[in-house]
Design a protein around this motif. Structure first.
Motif, mmCIF file in Angstrom:
data_model
loop_
_atom_site.group_PDB
_atom_site.id
_atom_site.type_symbol
_atom_site.label_atom_id
_atom_site.label_comp_id
_atom_site.label_asym_id
_atom_site.label_seq_id
_atom_site.Cartn_x
_atom_site.Cartn_y
_atom_site.Cartn_z
ATOM 1 N N ALA B 3 -3.789 2.925 -25.343
ATOM 2 C CA ALA B 3 -2.644 2.148 -24.854
ATOM 3 C C ALA B 3 -1.850 2.968 -23.846
ATOM 4 C CB ALA B 3 -1.760 1.744 -26.032
ATOM 5 N N ILE B 6 -3.797 3.189 -20.529
ATOM 6 C CA ILE B 6 -3.720 1.927 -19.760
ATOM 7 C C ILE B 6 -2.311 1.759 -19.175
ATOM 8 C CG2 ILE B 6 -3.807 -0.607 -19.949
ATOM 9 C CD1 ILE B 6 -5.999 -0.208 -22.064
ATOM 10 N N PHE B 7 -1.308 2.105 -19.995
ATOM 11 C CA PHE B 7 0.063 1.944 -19.506
ATOM 12 C C PHE B 7 0.299 2.774 -18.249
ATOM 13 C CE2 PHE B 7 4.380 3.529 -19.146
ATOM 14 C CZ PHE B 7 5.073 2.339 -19.042
ATOM 15 N N THR B 10 -1.629 1.446 -15.165
ATOM 16 C CA THR B 10 -1.057 0.192 -14.628
ATOM 17 C C THR B 10 0.327 0.450 -14.016
ATOM 18 O OG1 THR B 10 -0.197 -0.363 -16.800
ATOM 19 C CG2 THR B 10 -2.307 -1.317 -16.218
ATOM 20 N N VAL B 13 -0.081 1.954 -10.552
ATOM 21 C CA VAL B 13 -0.488 0.969 -9.532
ATOM 22 C C VAL B 13 0.652 -0.019 -9.242
ATOM 23 C CG1 VAL B 13 -2.115 -0.892 -8.987
ATOM 24 C CG2 VAL B 13 -2.918 1.158 -10.168
ATOM 25 N N ALA B 14 1.259 -0.556 -10.306
ATOM 26 C CA ALA B 14 2.252 -1.620 -10.109
ATOM 27 C C ALA B 14 3.552 -1.100 -9.494
ATOM 28 C CB ALA B 14 2.542 -2.306 -11.439
ATOM 29 N N GLY B 17 2.711 0.421 -6.062
ATOM 30 C CA GLY B 17 2.418 -0.673 -5.118
ATOM 31 C C GLY B 17 3.659 -1.261 -4.478
ATOM 32 N N GLN B 18 4.832 -0.966 -5.074
ATOM 33 C CA GLN B 18 6.078 -1.487 -4.482
ATOM 34 C C GLN B 18 6.414 -0.741 -3.189
ATOM 35 O OE1 GLN B 18 7.428 -4.168 -5.940
ATOM 36 N NE2 GLN B 18 5.887 -3.995 -7.557
ATOM 37 N N PRO B 20 4.465 0.309 -0.507
ATOM 38 C CA PRO B 20 4.034 -0.349 0.744
ATOM 39 C C PRO B 20 4.737 -1.688 0.985
ATOM 40 C CG PRO B 20 2.239 -0.303 -0.867
ATOM 41 C CD PRO B 20 3.318 0.582 -1.388
ATOM 42 N N LEU B 21 5.142 -2.363 -0.089
ATOM 43 C CA LEU B 21 5.841 -3.648 0.099
ATOM 44 C C LEU B 21 7.240 -3.422 0.680
ATOM 45 C CD1 LEU B 21 4.840 -5.525 -3.193
ATOM 46 C CD2 LEU B 21 3.794 -5.694 -0.940
ATOM 47 N N THR B 54 12.692 -7.256 -6.442
ATOM 48 C CA THR B 54 11.406 -7.460 -7.123
ATOM 49 C C THR B 54 10.886 -6.134 -7.688
ATOM 50 O OG1 THR B 54 10.924 -9.185 -5.517
ATOM 51 C CG2 THR B 54 9.091 -8.437 -6.850
ATOM 52 N N THR B 58 10.261 -5.206 -11.585
ATOM 53 C CA THR B 58 8.957 -4.705 -12.062
ATOM 54 C C THR B 58 9.139 -3.396 -12.818
ATOM 55 O OG1 THR B 58 7.959 -5.714 -10.119
ATOM 56 C CG2 THR B 58 6.601 -4.143 -11.324
ATOM 57 N N LEU B 61 10.429 -4.111 -16.185
ATOM 58 C CA LEU B 61 9.355 -4.607 -17.066
ATOM 59 C C LEU B 61 8.557 -3.443 -17.639
ATOM 60 C CD1 LEU B 61 7.574 -6.988 -18.136
ATOM 61 C CD2 LEU B 61 6.230 -6.744 -16.056
ATOM 62 N N PHE B 62 8.260 -2.456 -16.790
ATOM 63 C CA PHE B 62 7.458 -1.329 -17.272
ATOM 64 C C PHE B 62 8.272 -0.420 -18.211
ATOM 65 C CE2 PHE B 62 3.140 -1.300 -15.787
ATOM 66 C CZ PHE B 62 3.146 -2.376 -14.910
ATOM 67 N N ALA B 65 8.041 -2.194 -21.410
ATOM 68 C CA ALA B 65 6.685 -2.020 -21.959
ATOM 69 C C ALA B 65 6.529 -0.613 -22.547
ATOM 70 C CB ALA B 65 5.647 -2.269 -20.875
#
Lengths: 587, 70
Positions: B3, B6-7, B10, B13-14, B17-18, B20-21, B54, B58, B61-62, B65
């Motif tokens: 777990a 994976i956390f 992810t 990446v998540a 990934g913000q 470049p946005l 956004t 995100t 959220l993490f 999590a």
């Protein structure tokens, strides 16, 4: 070996397997399995006892032995025939393998191995072997033919539609037959652990689908126009399908003998649907296209169709899939069918109401776009005012339905979704910023929250993760469409990303959002809400998504963009389906 | 262990990934685009604000999590 001999051997095996399934059902219904406690024969009991039920059990075993010989002989015959290659060989092998497995499961049953292994898989194995045999037989007796005439346009489209529908029906009939098998073997496994399908629900679905199929076959394949006898028989006897489905359905309500009736009808129905699917694929049919049978519809029917189209049924279907599947993955367990029904009705009304209001507000945009210009409002068939009132009524109804029959929180989220989509997105975001799809994506991400709260009455982290998955799925999905339709959006004055920032920027952002979406889709495993089944499914589905997004970024042609757009629809539905499978199998 | 692995993957990446946005939103804010005349120009600062919002959501959220990791 001559083709005729191979077909005869296969046909004997097919009939014996059918007899095996029926006699197995009889053993189960009569309870005669307890009279014969050794395997393969029970000579001891036969010598000592006078119980007549033992003969049912012995007859079943004799039939299994004969069928096994015939199935293996059929498999060898198919493999030894040089002309037969490809799929028939694979299905013949599968039939033999599955039949041997189910026979061994029968032995386990006699030796007292628990129900899940033996009870269910004994019959399921036989049913699967029967399906594989049916396909082998059909593929050999109906060889593929090159089309005698070139078909294009609507005829080809109708042909493809009929074929897709036939395979869909065959797959559904297979699931229903397996569900009936699970029920008749072990009633306690009605909602089978390894088969997430209720037999009554599955067979009801098949009954509806087979009525639709029969109706379509009779409408599209008019017997007088068919070139070969089999092509005449398909539409003529298609009404047998709904007949068998109804018989199977009725049998499920009569215990215990009715289960045997259901099993027989369900098994024959499965073979029949497979036969129609293969026949539609391989026989030359003269298809009457949609255009060819179009008659002027009555005015009232057109009006109803227009109002239904205001609710955007195609768009809503994916939203409802996410709502429905979410209801089966909460910590509260499997919801009642009534709760599911009311949530679906409320969800449809909410999404449909928001869609109708969107149509009312967006008529000035829709009229300038090829994709939407034929909608009822821009084409003048329904006034914007009427569309708005219709949407408002549906929205209010949705809140009432969800509040009364589910939970207030579900009604609140439905209300939030309506306001988000109909006012925040349609009235403001869509017309003012290239962030429209990103932030507006939140509206499409609300249905799982409705489904979740309808069952649990509260919001948890997993529900928010589901929201986030759809939120990050939306930009790649809609920007793929926007890339294809960017001229339309430019003409309509909508600041979509491809219009205001160009194709290269959009393709790059599609890739970035896809990567984030895939990462977020794995979060349910990290927080312990899903297990390895979901992990495997999400990784495989996500990798395919990334491959398509990569192709959009690197190649960027129409094929790559359409590929991503179409796959993204399938991706979301499958991802949520895998969640349900994970929850039902692992618990 | 799984777990946690994976956390962090992810999350990398998540949340990564913000970047470049945000850069893309900044670039679109700084450089005027060449949209057709009938297409309205959006407020670049608002677009950048949405992107940062956004990203923050995100991140939240993490964090939630992370706190829920088994």
């Amino acid at each position: 070996m001559a083709a005729r001999t191979v077909v005869r051997v296969l046909l004997i095996g097919w009939l014996l397997t059918l007899a095996t399934i029926i006699s197995g059902g009889l053993v189960s219904v009569s309870g005669s399995s307890t009279t014969c406690l050794s395997w393969p024969l029970c000579l001891e009991e036969l010598r000592n006892g006078q119980n007549p039920l033992i003969w049912i059990s012995l007859t079943h075993r004799a039939l299994v032995a004969l069928a096994l010989l015939a199935v293996v002989a059929g498999m060898v015959a198919v493999w030894r025939r040089p002309e037969t290659t490809g799929l028939p060989r694979i299905f013949a092998f599968a039939a033999g393998f599955l039949f041997i497995l189910q026979a061994l499961a029968g032995a386990l049953l006699v030796w007292g191995i628990p129900a899940m292994v033996a009870d269910v898989w004994h019959l399921s194995g036989a049913l699967l072997a029967f399906g594989a045999q049916t396909l082998t037989l059909l593929l050999i007796t109906l060889p593929a033919q090159s089309p005698s005439e070139r078909v294009t346009g609507r005829v080809a489209q109708t042909q493809r539609r009929l074929r897709r529908m036939a395979w869909w029906l065959a797959a559904s009939a297979g699931v229903a037959a397996l569900a009936i098998g699970a029920r008749s073997a072990a009633p306690t496994l009605e909602m089978a652990t390894a088969l997430p399908a209720n037999s009554v629900g599955a067979m009801s679905f098949v009954a509806l689908l087979s009525v639709w199929m029969a109706f379509e076959l009779r409408r599209r394949l008019q017997p007088v126009a068919q070139p070969v006898a089999l092509a005449i028989a398909v539409p003529r006897y298609s009404l047998l399908l709904p007949g068998l489905a109804l018989l199977a359905l009725v049998g499920l309500f009569i215990t215990p003998t009715g289960h045997l009736l259901s099993l027989i009808a369900g098994t024959i129905l499965w073979a029949g649907t497979l036969a129609i699917a293969v026949a539609l694929q391989r026989i030359p049919f003269h298809v009457v296209s949609t255009q060819g049978v179009a008659r002027p519809a009555p005015a009232w029917r057109s009006v109803i169709a227009d109002y239904i189209s205001l609710t955007k049924p195609k768009v809503i279907s994916l939203l409802l899939v996410t709502t429905l599947t979410t209801m089966f993955i909460t910590e509260a367990g499997i919801p009642s069918w009534w709760l599911v029904l009311w949530t679906m009705i409320g969800g449809y009304l909410a999404a449909g109401g928001a869609g109708a209001i969107n149509c009312a507000f967006d008529s000035d945009i829709d009229v300038n776009m090829g994709r939407t210009s034929r909608r009822p409002v821009p084409s003048g068939r329904i006034s914007p005012r009427a569309a708005f009132i219709f949407g408002a009524v549906l929205s209010i109804l949705s809140i009432i339905v969800l509040w009364v029959f589910t939970t207030p929180l579900a009604a609140f989220f439905a209300f939030l979704g309506i306001v988000y989509y109909a006012y925040f997105y349609t009235g403001w975001l869509k017309r003012t910023t290239w962030q429209n799809i990103i932030i507006g994506g939140g509206a499409g991400a609300i249905p799982p929250l409705v489904g979740w709260t309808a069952v649990t009455g509260s919001v948890s982290l997993m529900a928010v993760v589901l929201f986030a998955i759809i939120f990050y799925w939306t930009p790649p999905h809609f920007w793929a469409l926007a890339l294809v339709k960017q001229k339309d959006y430019a003409r309509a004055g909508v600041p979509m990303l491809p219009v205001v920032a160009g194709e290269a920027e959009t393709r790059w952002q599609i890739l970035v959002y896809s990567a984030i979406m895939m990462a977020v889709s794995l979060l349910p495993v990290a927080i312990g809400a899903m297990s390895w089944i979901y992990l495997l499914g999400a990784v495989l589905l996500g990798l395919r998504f990334m491959r398509d997004a990569w192709a959009v970024w690197r190649v960027g042609d129409q094929a790559a963009i359409w590929g991503l757009y179409k796959y993204s629809l399938l991706y979301l539905a499958l991802l949520f389906a895998v969640m349900v499978a994970d929850r039902l199998i692992i618990g | 262990m799984m777990a946690w692995f994976i956390f962090w993957v992810t999350a990398f990446v998540a949340i990564g990934g913000q970047i470049p946005l945000i850069i893309a939103a900044w670039r679109l804010y700084r450089q005027p685009h060449l949209a057709p005349a009938n297409v309205p120009r959006s407020d670049g600062r608002a677009d950048l604000g949405w992107t940062i919002l956004t990203a923050l959501a995100t991140l939240a959220l993490f964090v939630a999590a992370y706190l829920a990791l088994p």
